[in-house]
Design a protein around this motif. Structure first.
Motif, PDB file in Angstrom:
ATOM      1  N   LEU A 131       0.827  -1.298   0.057  1.00 41.90           N
ATOM      2  CA  LEU A 131       0.081   0.035   0.082  1.00 41.90           C
ATOM      3  C   LEU A 131       1.060   1.322   0.191  1.00 41.90           C
ATOM      4  CD1 LEU A 131      -2.783   1.397   0.308  1.00 41.90           C
ATOM      5  CD2 LEU A 131      -2.468   1.093   2.789  1.00 41.90           C
ATOM      6  N   ASP A 132       1.922   1.163   0.778  1.00 43.03           N
ATOM      7  CA  ASP A 132       2.869   2.353   1.039  1.00 43.03           C
ATOM      8  C   ASP A 132       3.458   2.835  -0.459  1.00 43.03           C
ATOM      9  OD1 ASP A 132       2.036   2.781   3.624  1.00 43.03           O
ATOM     10  OD2 ASP A 132       3.717   1.531   4.361  1.00 43.03           O
ATOM     11  N   TRP A 133       3.784   1.833  -0.992  1.00 43.19           N
ATOM     12  CA  TRP A 133       4.606   2.036  -2.492  1.00 43.19           C
ATOM     13  C   TRP A 133       3.563   2.803  -3.441  1.00 43.19           C
ATOM     14  CZ3 TRP A 133       4.189   1.675  -7.585  1.00 43.19           C
ATOM     15  CH2 TRP A 133       5.093   1.691  -8.310  1.00 43.19           C
ATOM     16  N   TYR A 134       2.249   2.429  -3.293  1.00 40.88           N
ATOM     17  CA  TYR A 134       1.353   3.142  -4.156  1.00 40.88           C
ATOM     18  C   TYR A 134       1.136   4.606  -3.571  1.00 40.88           C
ATOM     19  CZ  TYR A 134       0.986  -1.202  -6.923  1.00 40.88           C
ATOM     20  OH  TYR A 134       1.302  -2.251  -7.454  1.00 40.88           O
ATOM     21  N   ALA A 135       0.951   4.563  -2.096  1.00 40.95           N
ATOM     22  CA  ALA A 135       0.504   5.748  -1.482  1.00 40.95           C
ATOM     23  C   ALA A 135       1.629   6.884  -1.760  1.00 40.95           C
ATOM     24  CB  ALA A 135       0.383   5.766   0.057  1.00 40.95           C
ATOM     25  N   ARG A 136       2.805   6.503  -1.752  1.00 38.22           N
ATOM     26  CA  ARG A 136       3.770   7.377  -2.002  1.00 38.22           C
ATOM     27  C   ARG A 136       3.701   8.088  -3.347  1.00 38.22           C
ATOM     28  NH1 ARG A 136       8.899   7.894   0.276  1.00 38.22           N
ATOM     29  NH2 ARG A 136       8.825   6.362   1.476  1.00 38.22           N
ATOM     30  N   ARG A 137       3.249   7.468  -4.408  1.00 39.69           N
ATOM     31  CA  ARG A 137       3.069   7.894  -5.452  1.00 39.69           C
ATOM     32  C   ARG A 137       1.871   8.612  -5.731  1.00 39.69           C
ATOM     33  NH1 ARG A 137       6.540   3.944  -4.857  1.00 39.69           N
ATOM     34  NH2 ARG A 137       8.667   4.195  -5.943  1.00 39.69           N
ATOM     35  N   LEU A 138       0.766   8.264  -5.108  1.00 40.60           N
ATOM     36  CA  LEU A 138      -0.533   8.840  -5.231  1.00 40.60           C
ATOM     37  C   LEU A 138      -0.916  10.292  -4.550  1.00 40.60           C
ATOM     38  CD1 LEU A 138      -2.905   5.495  -5.271  1.00 40.60           C
ATOM     39  CD2 LEU A 138      -2.146   6.969  -7.202  1.00 40.60           C
ATOM     40  N   LYS A 139       0.158  10.742  -3.993  1.00 37.89           N
ATOM     41  CA  LYS A 139      -0.036  11.890  -3.100  1.00 37.89           C
ATOM     42  C   LYS A 139      -0.169  12.934  -3.927  1.00 37.89           C
ATOM     43  CE  LYS A 139       2.236  14.252   0.875  1.00 37.89           C
ATOM     44  NZ  LYS A 139       0.932  14.630   1.394  1.00 37.89           N
ATOM     45  N   GLY A 140      -1.362  13.599  -3.346  1.00 41.42           N
ATOM     46  CA  GLY A 140      -1.837  14.690  -4.234  1.00 41.42           C
ATOM     47  C   GLY A 140      -2.636  14.611  -5.430  1.00 41.42           C
ATOM     48  N   VAL A 141      -2.793  13.255  -5.846  1.00 43.14           N
ATOM     49  CA  VAL A 141      -3.691  13.278  -7.057  1.00 43.14           C
ATOM     50  C   VAL A 141      -5.092  13.632  -6.622  1.00 43.14           C
ATOM     51  CG1 VAL A 141      -4.639  11.133  -8.152  1.00 43.14           C
ATOM     52  CG2 VAL A 141      -2.350  11.094  -7.733  1.00 43.14           C
ATOM     53  N   LYS A 142      -5.588  14.331  -7.520  1.00 46.53           N
ATOM     54  CA  LYS A 142      -6.987  14.816  -7.220  1.00 46.53           C
ATOM     55  C   LYS A 142      -8.234  13.757  -7.729  1.00 46.53           C
ATOM     56  CE  LYS A 142      -6.420  18.859  -9.356  1.00 46.53           C
ATOM     57  NZ  LYS A 142      -6.947  20.480  -9.635  1.00 46.53           N
ATOM     58  N   VAL A 143      -8.803  13.514  -7.038  1.00 50.70           N
ATOM     59  CA  VAL A 143     -10.109  12.453  -7.187  1.00 50.70           C
ATOM     60  C   VAL A 143     -11.418  13.107  -7.021  1.00 50.70           C
ATOM     61  CG1 VAL A 143     -11.103  10.421  -6.115  1.00 50.70           C
ATOM     62  CG2 VAL A 143      -8.601  10.584  -6.130  1.00 50.70           C
ATOM     63  N   CYS A 144     -12.281  12.612  -8.024  1.00 48.83           N
ATOM     64  CA  CYS A 144     -13.685  13.035  -7.833  1.00 48.83           C
ATOM     65  C   CYS A 144     -14.362  11.527  -7.466  1.00 48.83           C
ATOM     66  CB  CYS A 144     -14.304  13.285  -9.137  1.00 48.83           C
ATOM     67  SG  CYS A 144     -14.131  14.877  -9.501  1.00 48.83           S
TER      68      CYS A 144
END
Lengths: 462, 520, 116
Positions: free
Chosen positions: B319-332
C-alpha cells in the motif's frame, strides 16, 4: 431431413435474446444529429439502455427520461414530459429533434403523448423557443409488444414520417441499414462510393466510433441530419437492408411519395452482397466497377482457403436480430457449414411468411430448426440435453455463458457485444464483412482446437 | 449555506440546493445538500429505478435462487449481466435470469396465469433450485396482478419450494433507493423467522449490505471465519436464501452498506434486539478497527488482532509503495451511495489522494452527512448529479481520476479524465487488506498510464520527441518522489494473484472454543 | 466551557466525524441512543469506571466505546494528562456537540420520518 419453424414451448423467458421496444427506439434516436430522446417512463428504461450502449461501444450516448415516479403513475405524467422538453431545450442549445418514446408504464396509464406534443407546439415552443427549430416526435413503443427489433423499426418509420418532405428529386438512394455497427456503415458506404452512388444513409453512425482528442472535446453521436431525413422523400429509391429493421420506413416512402422500395437482402456473405450491388445497379443505372470485382475476388480468395478444410459440415447455432440471423445462416450454407438451430427472439408473425425462411424450409437437406419467440434457454437446454451438437455458436454477448460452460466456440456478432474488444468497428456486411466473419469464425475454431488439443497440429501446415 | 450553482443548471431553480462546497468552517448544520427528492425530468440524471434497486442491486446477488421478473422482457434483459456480484456456486444468480414476458394480451386480461405457468416452468427447468424471488415491474404493478396470491398458490401445491415476492415497481420512489427500501422491508416481513439454519459457532453474525462485488464478501468472510465467527447469512452477496430466512438468529448485525441495507438492520434491532454495528471493509485502519470491534463483541479480540497484524505486515509495504506515488492526486469520488462515505476520508489518509468532489446518484441526506463529515474542506458535494453538471465539475476541478460507473466513466474518458469503476471495480476485490492494495494499484495504473499521457499530445501542434520509444508508469510517477526514501522504506508493488478470491473457497478453518468474556 | 476545552471538543468531534459511523443512524431517536450509549461508555472507560455491557445493545455500544477511547488516547496525548472530572466535562461537551451536529442542528429531513 427437414427444417422446422417452431415456437418456444414455454410461456416464460429464461435468458432473453432481446430487450424491449423502447431500447430499439433509443438506438435509432442516437443516430440522429442534435437529437436527444425522452423516454417516457421509469428511469431504468433509460439508464440501463444507455448502459447497454456504453457496454457495447465503450462510449456514452445521450437519452433523457421523464422520470416517472409514483404520483405520475396515479395522476398521469403529461407534465413530466412538458418539463422534460423544457429542461432539455434550456440546457442543450443545439437540440432540434426530441423523440418522445413511450414505455409499458406510460402506455398502460394511457398517456396522451400526441396531445402533449400539440400542447407544447402551441404553447411552450411558440412562446419560449420561437426562434428555434424543434421537432417533437411521438414514438409509441410499449414494452409489452414486439421487441427491441420492432422498436427500432417503429422509430425509423416515425422519424422518416416526421421529416420526409416532397421536393425535387435529389438523385440519391436511401440506404436504410437496420440495426448495425459503425463498421458496417463504413463498409456499406465504401460499396456505394465504389458504385459512384450518392446515398442517404439511415443512420450515419460511423461517428459512434469516436476519438479521444487532446482537447477532450470529442463526443459519440450519430450524424444523420434533419435535411437527410427530409430528403428521403426525394430519392430515386430506397434499399432497406433489413426487412425487420427499417423495412416499414421503406414501404412508407414508397406508398406516400412513390419512392420505390427494395427490401433486403441483408448483404451478409458474398451472395447477398452481390444481390445488394445488383439492386443498386438496377436502381441507379450505374455499372458495378472492376474495383468491386477485384474486392470480391479478394474475399473469395480468403474464403476459399477456409471452407473445405475447416468449415465443411460444422454445425452452427445462431441467435439474435432476425435479419442478421438469417443472413448469417445463408452465408454459413455458402461456406459449407450447417446452421442447425436459428433462434429469433420475438414472435413477429411476419417470420412465418418470410421468403428466406420459406426457402430454408424447402431447400436444406439436413435437420434444421428455427425457433420463434426463442430465448437462450432454447439453445442451452438443447445443448445440455444433447439434442443438438454444435461446433460453433454465433450471437451476442448475453449468451456468453453457454459457450463458456459447454465449451463451444462462439463468435460474437450483433448487439450487444461487450465481452470482446472493438467488434463494433468491424463489418459483417459487404465483402469486407464476409472476410471478417469467415476469418473470425476460423480463428475462433482454431483457438478452440488449441485449447482442447483437438487436432491442433493440423494448423502446422495449412 | 455554501450552495454551489452550476452554470448549466442556473435555468433549473430546483437544482439550487443540491450541491454544496464544504468550506473551512462549515459543519453539517450549515452544509448539506437536499437529497433523495424526485428527479427533474429531462436533466439526464444518472439514476435508475426502484425495480432495479430491488432486483438488480439487492435481490439478484442471492445465489441459490431463481430470480423472476413479472413484466415485459426488457426489465429482465436490461438488468442482466451488468454487474460483478460473483458467488461460490458458479454464479448461478447472474447466469440465469427469468422473465414472465408479459405481452399485450396479458396487459388487457391480466397475467396471473402467465406468472403461475412461469414459476412452474422455471422450477422444472432447474429442478435442483427450490427457492425463488419474484419482482414486480411497472407493468405488473399497473395492471394490478396479485403476485403474492400466485406465489402462495404455487407454494401450496409445491411444498418443497419457497417464494419471496418483492413489490417494487420502477416508479416506486425517486431512484433505485426506493427499491432497496422496499425489498429490505419485504424480506423481513415475509421471510425472516421462517427458517432456522444450523448454528455452528458460539459467535454468530449476519453480514449485511455486502454484495460480493468481485469477491468482497468472500474476503471479509474469510477474516470472520479465521476469528471463529459463523457468518450465518450475508445480505445479500453470495448469500443463501434459507440462511437469510434465519437472520433473526444472529447475535450481531455487521453492516457495510447502510444506504441499501440499514432498514433491515434497524428492523432486526427493533424486532429481535439484535444490535447493529456499522463497519468499513475498506482501508487498513477502518477495516482493522471494524474487525477488532466484531472481535471485542465476542471476546475474540486476540484473534482479530492476529489477523490484523498478519495482514498488515503482508500488505502495508505494498500500500505504501502506491501511496507514496498517489500523494496529491485529485479525485472525484462519484459512486452510487455508500462508497461516498466509505472512501471519502480513508483514501486521503491512507493513499494521500485529495477528494475534490463527491456525489451520490441515489443516496439520501444521511449519506451526504457521512460523506461531507469525512471529506476535506473545499470538496464539492453533489446530490443526484446530471450529465452536464458532471462535465462542468470535471472541467472546473480537473481531477486526475474519478471513481464512478461504466457510463459516466466513458464521459470522463472523453474529457481526458481517467476513471476507476467504483461499483464493479476494475480489478477487485477492493475490500480487505489485499483488496485495498489492489484499489491503490488500480488508481496508480490509471493515473500514470503512458497512454493517458499520450492522449494529451496534439501532434499537429506539440513538438514530438523522436527518441523515446516508450514510457513506463514508473518513469512518469517517480519524477516527483524522493527516490532514496522510497528505496530505504522496503515498499514494494502489489505481489498478489490476478484472482485472489477463488482459493478462499477451499480453505479449512479451525474451530475456536468459546472463551470467557472478561476483557479490557 | 472554556476555550481550551472547546478546542479539545472540536478535535474529538473531528475525529468522530472522520472515522466513525455510529453517530449517523438514519433516525433521530436512534442517533440519541447511539450518541448517549457510546459516548457515555467512552467517558466511563476514559475515567476507569465500570461499564455496563450485559445486554446486546450495551455490548455493542461498549465495543464502539473501547475503540473510540483507545483512538482518543492514541491521537490526543493531552487526554492522558486530564483529571477525571475534566474528562467528564470534556465528554459532556463532546456529547452536546455531537448531538447538535447529528440531531438538533441536523439538516437531514429524514431524521423525523416515523418509520424506517
Amino acid at each position: 431431413m427437414s427444417c422446422e419453424l417452431n415456437e418456444k414451448d414455454r410461456a416464460g423467458v429464461i435468458n432473453p435474446i432481446f430487450t424491449c421496444q423502447p431500447a430499439g427506439a433509443q438506438y435509432a434516436s442516437i443516430g440522429i444529429e442534435d437529437c436527444i430522446g425522452i423516454v417516457h417512463g421509469g428511469q431504468g428504461c433509460v439508464m440501463f439502455v444507455r448502459l447497454l450502449f456504453a457496454q457495447h461501444f465503450k462510449d456514452n450516448f445521450l437519452v433523457a427520461s421523464s422520470s416517472l415516479h409514483e404520483d405520475a403513475a396515479v395522476f398521469g405524467a403529461a407534465h413530466r414530459v412538458e418539463e422534460a422538453v423544457d429542461v432539455l431545450l434550456m440546457r442543450y442549445p443545439d437540440v432540434k429533434v426530441i423523440p418522445i418514446i413511450s414505455t409499458c408504464s406510460t402506455e398502460i396509464i394511457g398517456e396522451d403523448v400526441d396531445g402533449v406534443i400539440r400542447k407544447l407546439n402551441e404553447g411552450l415552443l411558440k412562446e419560449k423557443y420561437a426562434d428555434r427549430e424543434v421537432h417533437l416526435i411521438s414514438i409509441k413503443t410499449p414494452s409489452f409488444k414486439g421487441s427491441m427489433v420492432t422498436g427500432y423499426d417503429v422509430a425509423v418509420k416515425d422519424f422518416v414520417t416526421a421529416f420526409a418532405e416532397k421536393d425535387d428529386s435529389n438523385g440519391k438512394i436511401n440506404l436504410i441499414t437496420g440495426w448495425v455497427n459503425p463498421g458496417d456503415v463504413t463498409a456499406l458506404k465504401h460499396l456505394l462510393s465504389e458504385m459512384n452512388v450518392d446515398a442517404t444513409v439511415l443512420f450515419e453512425i460511423e461517428s459512434f466510433d469516436s476519438p479521444l482528442m487532446p482537447k477532450g472535446d470529442a463526443v459519440s453521436e450519430g450524424s444523420t441530419t434533419i435535411e437527410d431525413l427530409k430528403g428521403t422523400a426525394n430519392a430515386m429509391g430506397t434499399i432497406a437492408l433489413n426487412r425487420y429493421e427499417g423495412g416499414e420506413a421503406a414501404l412508407y416512402l414508397e406508398k406516400k411519395f412513390g419512392v420505390p422500395a427494395v427490401i433486403g437482402p441483408t448483404p451478409i456473405g458474398i451472395r447477398n452482397t452481390d444481390a445488394f450491388l445488383e439492386n443498386i445497379r438496377k436502381m441507379s443505372g450505374k455499372p458495378i466497377p472492376y474495383s468491386l470485382v477485384r474486392e470480391r475476388g479478394v474475399a473469395i480468395d480468403a474464403l476459399t482457403d477456409l471452407v473445405h478444410m475447416f468449415f465443411a459440415d460444422k454445425k452452427v447455432a445462431i441467435y439474435g436480430n432476425p435479419d442478421l440471423v438469417i443472413g448469417l445462416a445463408e452465408f454459413c450454407l455458402d461456406l459449407e457449414m450447417k446452421p442447425v438451430l436459428l433462434l429469433l427472439g420475438d414472435e413477429n408473425p411476419n417470420y412465418l411468411k418470410d421468403p428466406r425462411i420459406k426457402e430454408l424450409q424447402e431447400k436444406v437437406e439436413y435437420d434444421m430448426q428455427i425457433i420463434r419467440n426463442a430465448d437462450l434457454w432454447d439453445l442451452e437446454s438443447r445443448v445440455k440435453n444433447k439434442e443438438v451438437e454444435l461446433d460453433l455458436i454465433m450471437g451476442h454477448s448475453k449468451g456468453r455463458f453457454i459457450s463458456i460452460d459447454y465449451d463451444i466456440p462462439m463468435l460474437r456478432v450483433g448487439f450487444p457485444v461487450y465481452d470482446r474488444a472493438g467488434y463494433y468497428r468491424h463489418p459483417v456486411v459487404g465483402y469486407a464483412g464476409a472476410i471478417w466473419l469467415a476469418e473470425e469464425m476460423a480463428n475462433v475454431l482454431f483457438t478452440d482446437m488449441e485449447y482442447k488439443k483437438n487436432k491442433e497440429w493440423i494448423l502446422n501446415v495449412w | 449555506m455554501p450552495y454551489h450553482t452550476f452554470k448549466c443548471s442556473e435555468c433549473i431553480p430546483e437544482r439550487k440546493k443540491h450541491a454544496v462546497v464544504k468550506g473551512e468552517d462549515e459543519d453539517l448544520t450549515s452544509c448539506l445538500p437536499l437529497g433523495y427528492l424526485k428527479t427533474i425530468p429531462g436533466t439526464i440524471s444518472e439514476r435508475g429505478c426502484a425495480f432495479c434497486g430491488a432486483k438488480h442491486v439487492i435481490g439478484t446477488p442471492m445465489k441459490d435462487v431463481i430470480h423472476l421478473c413479472h413484466g415485459p422482457v426488457g426489465c429482465t434483459y436490461d438488468t442482466w449481466q451488468t454487474k460483478r456480484y460473483i458467488s461460490d456456486n458458479d454464479n448461478f444468480q447472474f447466469k440465469y435470469t427469468f422473465a414472465s414476458d408479459m405481452k399485450e394480451k396479458h396487459i388487457v386480461f391480466g397475467a396471473e396465469n402467465l406468472l403461475k405457468q412461469n414459476i412452474i416452468e422455471a422450477f422444472k427447468a432447474f429442478p435442483e433450485i427450490k427457492r425463488m424471488t419474484i419482482y414486480q415491474t411497472c407493468a405488473s404493478a399497473l395492471i394490478g396482478d396479485d403476485i403474492d396470491a400466485v406465489a402462495k398458490e404455487v407454494m401450496d401445491t409445491m411444498p418443497d419450494v419457497d417464494i419471496f415476492v418483492c413489490n417494487s415497481p420502477g416508479f416506486a420512489g425517486p431512484s433505485q433507493s426506493g427499491g432497496h427500501h422496499l425489498i429490505n422491508i419485504a424480506w423481513i416481513n415475509q421471510k425472516v423467522g421462517t427458517f432456522e439454519p444450523k448454528i455452528t459457532s458460539d459467535y454468530v453474525i449476519n453480514y449485511v449490505g455486502e454484495y460480493n462485488i468481485q469477491g468482497d464478501q468472500e474476503v471479509m468472510v474469510d477474516y470472520f471465519k479465521r476469528m471463529g465467527i459463523q457468518v450465518l447469512s450475508t445480505f445479500t452477496g453470495n448469500g443463501s436464501y434459507d440462511e437469510l430466512r434465519g437472520m433473526h438468529l444472529a447475535q450481531l448485525n455487521v453492516l457495510e452498506c447502510a444506504r441499501s441495507a440499514e432498514y433491515i438492520c434497524n428492523e432486526l434491532r427493533k424486532r429481535y434486539g439484535t444490535p447493529r454495528l456499522d463497519i468499513d471493509g475498506f482501508g487498513f485502519k477502518p477495516l482493522s478497527e471494524s474487525l477488532l470491534k466484531v472481535g471485542l463483541f465476542f471476546g475474540l479480540e486476540k484473534e482479530a488482532q492476529a489477523i490484523i497484524d498478519e495482514e498488515t505486515a503482508r500488505w502495508k509495504p505494498e500500500l505504501d509503495w502506491y501511496a507514496r506515488r498517489l500523494k496529491g492526486v485529485k479525485v472525484c469520488l462519484w459512486p452510487g451511495g455508500s462508497k461516498l462515505w466509505h472512501w471519502a476520508h480513508v483514501i486521503h489518509e491512507e493513499m494521500g489522494v485529495d477528494v475534490v468532489s463527491l456525489y451520490t446518484k441515489f443516496g439520501h441526506q444521511g449519506d451526504m452527512e457521512k460523506g461531507i463529515a469525512r471529506c476535506e474542506a473545499g470538496a464539492l458535494a453533489i446530490d443526484d448529479p446530471n450529465e452536464l453538471e458532471g462535465i462542468e465539475a470535471m472541467k472546473k476541478l480537473k481531477p486526475d481520476v474519478i471513481f464512478t460507473g461504466v457510463r459516466p466513466g466513458e464521459v470522463a474518458k472523453k474529457l481526458r479524465v481517467q476513471y476507476i469503476n467504483a461499483h464493479a471495480y476494475h480489478n477487485g476485490p477492493y475490500k480487505g487488506f489485499e483488496g485495498w492494495v489492489r484499489f491503490a494499484r488500480d488508481i496508480y495504473n490509471a493515473v500514470y498510464s503512458p497512454i493517458h499521457q499520450l492522449s494529451g499530445l496534439d501532434i499537429s501542434k506539440n513538438e514530438i520527441d523522436t527518441d523515446k520509444g516508450f514510457m513506463t508508469r514508473q518513469m512518469i510517477s517517480d519524477v516527483k518522489i524522493d527516490k532514496e526514501a522510497a528505496i530505504v522504506s522496503g515498499e514494494r508493488q502489489y505481489t498478489g494473484d490476478y484472482d485472489c478470491v477463488s482459493k478462499l473457497r477451499d480453505k479449512k478453518y479451525p474451530k475456536i472454543e468459546k472463551q470467557s468474556l472478561s476483557i479490557e | 466551557m472554556d476555550d481550551i476545552i472547546q478546542e479539545q471538543v472540536e478535535q474529538l468531534v473531528d475525529y468522530i466525524m472522520k472515522w466513525c459511523l455510529w453517530q449517523f443512524n438514519s433516525r433521530a431517536w436512534d442517533r440519541e441512543d447511539q450518541n448517549e450509549g457510546i459516548l457515555m461508555k467512552t467517558m466511563q472507560i476514559l475515567c476507569d469506571e465500570p461499564v455496563e455491557r450485559e445486554t446486546p445493545s450495551d455490548k455493542c455500544y461498549w465495543v464502539e466505546a473501547v475503540i473510540l477511547a483507545r483512538d482518543f488516547k492514541d491521537n490526543y496525548p493531552w487526554l492522558s494528562k486530564m483529571e477525571k472530572n475534566e474528562i467528564k466535562i470534556l465528554m459532556k461537551g463532546l456529547k452536546e456537540q455531537i448531538d447538535y451536529l447529528t440531531i438538533t442542528g441536523s439538516l437531514n429531513k429524514e431524521l423525523t420520518n416515523p418509520v424506517y
